[in-house]
Design a protein around this motif. Structure first.
Motif: not given
Length: 421
Positions: A206, A291, A294-295, A300, A302-303, A308
């Protein structure tokens, strides 16, 4: 057999747009009706053997078979007699709608979650023409059955030797933009890309969107956050309109167009970055990120904005198209391991510099992780025996000879150190 998808924008006239929207709603009704039959049959089998519910129960005969795809598809001609408006839609389009439901059902049975849901108004945004006798694209128009000739922006021609297998019609921005996904097919077979040339590892993050093992990096554009102020203004205007009015619909179209613009900018950045990586190296290793995980964290937004998962998928596609080898490696501990001596160097997320207490190696945290990704990728290549598949004209990978020496001498990687680059 090689199959690819090409996406083009089409420009139907007002009459054709109204007909396409009517087809969407008809397909949505068929989908929901078939799903209702499926759910009723399942609910009728939930009753206990010795007693029934006191409130309600589904009365379906015990010998009634499961509403499978073929059974529901064969019921379509009977339904057209009862509901004449179904005859306006191409018969194969309705069949693929039923197939779409049962593909979702089979995926649910396989993974154990994600039961098919009913489609609300406006949620059914595509339908498929599954086959064509002749090429439907003629110059700058595409011939859709029962729709007619529709202008198409053929920004790239269909390659020689390929034939059109199916066409999916897509509705975007609340039915104001239309696209077709043309599936083309050829009898040629493309071999897998072998490991060759210069190799790099990439780390996604990030602070920097991408950091490569050769110390190059790419800053992260904040697509959503940079346009969030404008989006918030449009959403506020839409919320103040009377729901269902023409002004409300216009405001909703503006919001949808803004989301579409953000997604296009993000996808364009991902594709250009993937092509830049292919210019740098002929073998690329990346982390196999979780993935979904990460959300769901604190970062979350920004991800999701970085996307990605989409970037890795597009990079894999670009690498295949350009003859670059692409592979994913285990991401666990890549930022907590020293790429020079392979010792554990624990550090918090706020620490942006890697400093190994064992060998004193200093570098940026993301660069160290990218080097570790490269080391794991090269080791996997040697372990799987892929390095023996190169051709005589290919160039050797940096570090592979060292890894072969480790394997041949039986010395653990941690005791040898970092392979020379």
């Amino acid at each position: 057999m090689l199959t690819m998808n090409y996406t083009y924008r089409i420009y139907p006239n007002a009459v054709q747009q109204a007909e396409l929207l009517e087809w969407m709603e008809t397909c949505r009704g068929v989908y929901n009706y078939a799903l209702r039959e499926l759910k009723d049959w399942i609910a009728s089998r939930k009753c206990s053997v010795d007693r029934c519910s006191l409130e309600k129960e589904y009365i379906i005969p015990a010998d009634e078979p499961f509403p499978s795809y073929h059974r529901q598809q064969n019921n379509l001609p009977k339904a057209k007699k009862q509901f004449p408006h179904l005859g306006k839609v191409h018969s194969q389009v309705l069949q693929t709608t039923i197939r779409r439901l049962h593909d979702t059902w089979e995926a649910f049975v396989k993974r154990g979650h994600g039961f098919p849901r009913f489609k609300k108004f406006g949620q059914f945004k595509s339908f498929v023409f599954p086959q064509f006798k002749n090429n439907p694209i003629n110059g700058f128009t595409i011939n859709l059955p029962k729709i007619g000739e529709v202008p198409i922006d053929l920004h790239r021609p269909i390659p020689n030797g390929f034939k059109v297998k199916q066409v999916r019609v897509l509705s975007r921005i609340r039915g104001t933009q239309w696209y077709v996904v043309v599936t083309i097919e050829s009898d040629i077979s493309v071999p897998d890309v072998p490991v060759h040339g210069r190799a790099i590892g990439i780390d996604l993050g990030l602070e920097r969107f991408l950091t490569a093992s050769d110390r190059s990096f790419q800053e992260r554009p904040k697509f959503f956050k940079s346009m969030q102020r404008q989006l918030k203004l449009l959403q506020r205007r839409a919320a103040r309109k009377q729901k269902g009015s023409q002004n409300w619909e216009k405001a909703q179209v503006e919001v949808a167009r803004m989301h579409h613009r953000i997604a296009n900018r993000r996808r364009d950045f991902h594709l250009k970055t993937a092509h830049q990586l292919c210019d740098q190296a002929q073998t690329i290793f990346a982390e196999d990120l979780n993935v979904k995980g990460l959300t769901r964290g604190m970062l979350r937004k920004d991800c999701v904005d970085a996307a990605f998962g989409q970037f890795l998928s597009l990079t894999e596609w670009v690498c295949w198209k350009r003859g670059v080898y692409f592979a994913k490696v285990n991401p666990n501990g890549t930022s907590q391991t020293c790429p020079s001596c392979f010792a554990t160097a624990s550090k918090g997320l706020e620490v942006r510099e890697h400093h190994c207490p064992e060998c004193g190696y200093r570098t940026h945290r993301d660069h160290a992780a990218a080097e570790m990704v490269l080391d794991r990728g090269l080791e996997n290549v040697v372990t799987q025996g892929l390095w023996g598949t190169e051709t005589a004209c290919q160039v050797g990978l940096s570090g592979v000879d060292d890894l072969d020496k480790w394997r041949g001498a039986g010395i653990p990687n941690r005791e040898v150190g970092k392979p020379a680059l």
